[in-house]
Motif scaffolding. Structure first.
Motif, short mmCIF file in Angstrom:
data_model
loop_
_atom_site.label_atom_id
_atom_site.label_comp_id
_atom_site.label_asym_id
_atom_site.label_seq_id
_atom_site.Cartn_x
_atom_site.Cartn_y
_atom_site.Cartn_z
N LEU A 199 0.50 -1.68 -10.64
CA LEU A 199 0.13 -3.07 -10.90
C LEU A 199 -0.76 -3.48 -9.73
CD1 LEU A 199 3.68 -4.29 -11.90
CD2 LEU A 199 1.78 -3.76 -13.43
N GLY A 200 -2.04 -3.40 -9.93
CA GLY A 200 -3.00 -3.63 -8.86
C GLY A 200 -4.14 -2.64 -9.02
N ALA A 201 -4.27 -1.72 -8.07
CA ALA A 201 -5.38 -0.77 -8.11
C ALA A 201 -4.91 0.62 -7.75
CB ALA A 201 -6.48 -1.21 -7.16
N LEU A 202 -5.55 1.60 -8.38
CA LEU A 202 -5.30 3.02 -8.09
C LEU A 202 -6.61 3.62 -7.60
CD1 LEU A 202 -3.76 5.73 -8.21
CD2 LEU A 202 -4.46 5.88 -10.63
N HIS A 203 -6.56 4.20 -6.40
CA HIS A 203 -7.70 4.93 -5.86
C HIS A 203 -7.30 6.39 -5.78
CE1 HIS A 203 -9.52 1.18 -3.67
NE2 HIS A 203 -9.42 1.03 -4.97
N ALA A 204 -7.97 7.21 -6.55
CA ALA A 204 -7.68 8.64 -6.61
C ALA A 204 -8.93 9.37 -7.07
CB ALA A 204 -6.52 8.91 -7.58
N PRO A 205 -9.02 10.65 -6.76
CA PRO A 205 -10.17 11.42 -7.25
C PRO A 205 -10.23 11.35 -8.78
CG PRO A 205 -8.93 12.69 -5.62
CD PRO A 205 -8.12 11.47 -5.93
N SER A 206 -11.43 11.32 -9.32
CA SER A 206 -11.59 11.20 -10.77
C SER A 206 -10.93 12.35 -11.51
CB SER A 206 -13.07 11.07 -11.15
OG SER A 206 -13.80 12.17 -10.64
N ALA A 207 -10.93 13.55 -10.94
CA ALA A 207 -10.27 14.69 -11.59
C ALA A 207 -8.76 14.48 -11.66
CB ALA A 207 -10.59 15.98 -10.84
N VAL A 208 -8.19 13.85 -10.64
CA VAL A 208 -6.75 13.56 -10.63
C VAL A 208 -6.43 12.50 -11.67
CG1 VAL A 208 -4.87 12.58 -9.25
CG2 VAL A 208 -6.36 14.34 -8.26
N ALA B 230 -8.07 11.86 -14.37
CA ALA B 230 -8.20 12.48 -15.70
C ALA B 230 -6.99 13.36 -15.99
CB ALA B 230 -9.49 13.29 -15.76
N ALA B 231 -6.52 14.11 -15.02
CA ALA B 231 -5.39 15.01 -15.23
C ALA B 231 -4.09 14.24 -15.50
CB ALA B 231 -5.20 15.91 -14.01
N LEU B 232 -4.00 13.02 -14.96
CA LEU B 232 -2.80 12.20 -15.11
C LEU B 232 -2.94 11.14 -16.19
CD1 LEU B 232 -1.87 11.64 -11.36
CD2 LEU B 232 -0.84 13.28 -12.95
N ALA B 233 -4.02 11.15 -16.93
CA ALA B 233 -4.31 10.08 -17.91
C ALA B 233 -3.14 9.82 -18.86
CB ALA B 233 -5.57 10.40 -18.69
N ASP B 234 -2.46 10.86 -19.29
CA ASP B 234 -1.34 10.68 -20.23
C ASP B 234 -0.06 10.22 -19.53
OD1 ASP B 234 -1.11 13.17 -18.92
OD2 ASP B 234 0.09 14.00 -20.55
N ARG B 235 -0.08 10.14 -18.19
CA ARG B 235 1.09 9.73 -17.42
C ARG B 235 0.91 8.40 -16.73
NH1 ARG B 235 2.55 15.61 -14.74
NH2 ARG B 235 2.37 16.75 -16.70
N ILE B 236 -0.30 7.84 -16.80
CA ILE B 236 -0.60 6.56 -16.15
C ILE B 236 -0.27 5.44 -17.12
CG2 ILE B 236 -2.41 5.09 -15.20
CD1 ILE B 236 -3.84 7.63 -14.24
N ARG B 237 0.51 4.49 -16.65
CA ARG B 237 0.90 3.35 -17.47
C ARG B 237 0.36 2.08 -16.89
NH1 ARG B 237 4.95 6.91 -17.12
NH2 ARG B 237 5.70 7.78 -19.05
N GLY C 39 0.39 -3.28 -5.92
CA GLY C 39 -0.56 -3.37 -4.82
C GLY C 39 -1.62 -2.29 -4.97
N LEU C 40 -1.71 -1.41 -4.00
CA LEU C 40 -2.70 -0.34 -4.02
C LEU C 40 -2.01 1.00 -3.86
CD1 LEU C 40 -5.63 0.79 -3.88
CD2 LEU C 40 -5.54 0.37 -1.41
N ALA C 41 -2.23 1.89 -4.80
CA ALA C 41 -1.76 3.28 -4.70
C ALA C 41 -2.98 4.16 -4.48
CB ALA C 41 -1.03 3.69 -5.98
N THR C 42 -2.89 5.03 -3.49
CA THR C 42 -3.98 5.96 -3.23
C THR C 42 -3.46 7.38 -3.24
OG1 THR C 42 -3.73 5.84 -0.82
CG2 THR C 42 -5.28 4.30 -1.82
N LEU D 92 0.85 -1.19 0.00
CA LEU D 92 0.00 0.00 0.00
C LEU D 92 0.89 1.24 0.00
CD1 LEU D 92 -2.74 1.47 0.45
CD2 LEU D 92 -2.36 1.13 2.89
N ARG D 93 0.60 2.17 -0.90
CA ARG D 93 1.36 3.44 -0.96
C ARG D 93 0.35 4.57 -1.07
NH1 ARG D 93 4.11 7.29 -0.04
NH2 ARG D 93 6.03 7.84 -1.10
N HIS D 94 0.36 5.45 -0.08
CA HIS D 94 -0.58 6.57 -0.03
C HIS D 94 0.16 7.88 -0.26
CE1 HIS D 94 -4.03 8.97 1.09
NE2 HIS D 94 -3.26 9.65 1.91
N PHE D 95 -0.41 8.76 -1.07
CA PHE D 95 0.15 10.07 -1.34
C PHE D 95 -0.83 11.12 -0.83
CE2 PHE D 95 2.11 7.19 -4.24
CZ PHE D 95 3.45 7.54 -4.17
#
Length: 139
Positions: A121-130, A132-139, A98-101, A74-77
């Motif tokens: 590799l797993g799941a990302l929980h973040a606000p939908s606006a975040v 969307a803003a990172l869509a081009d940086r998410i792999r 794992g899980l990034a939040t 688990l990694r929380h920002f």
């Protein structure tokens, strides 16, 4: 590995729901083993099978996690984490197995200003606006 990362076993509410398609014969085998008392239900069988395969490939996973500098668990920002990175003028390359939040109070602008890349590799929980803003940086 980052000290903020923790290896977690899923508890109620700490898991991600997935859907799989199985052939009728495979499903029948699972039901037979459940009926015979080897597993409490289908989910118990599937979780056990997954854990066995992960254990079987544990050395490869360990090597890859080390080679790619991936946080495991688990990694929380928080907003404070990202504001600190911004104050230092550094961009984050986030890699999590794992899980990034990302905290709900993180703005899309702050995320774009501080996150250079995001691989989960797993799941990302973040606000939908975040997201969307990172869509081009998410792999």
């Amino acid at each position: 590995m980052n000290e903020a990362a923790r290896d977690l076993r899923p508890k109620a509410g700490d898991s991600e729901k997935i859907t799989i398609n199985l052939g009728y014969v495979d499903l029948g085998h699972i039901d037979l083993l459940v009926d015979e008392g080897f597993y409490s239900n289908r989910t118990d069988f599937i979780r056990t099978a997954i854990r066995n395969q992960v254990d079987r490939h544990a050395e490869i996973v360990r090597q890859t996690v080390t080679r790619k500098s991936v946080d495991l668990g688990l990694r929380h920002f928080s907003r404070a984490d990202l504001e600190a990175a911004q104050a230092e003028g550094r961009m984050l390359d986030i890699r999590v197995l794992g899980l990034a939040t990302i905290a709900p109070d993180v703005s899309a602008d702050l995320a774009r200003a501080t996150i250079a890349s995001l691989t989960v590799l797993g799941a990302l929980h973040a606000p939908s606006a975040v997201k969307a803003a990172l869509a081009d940086r998410i792999r």
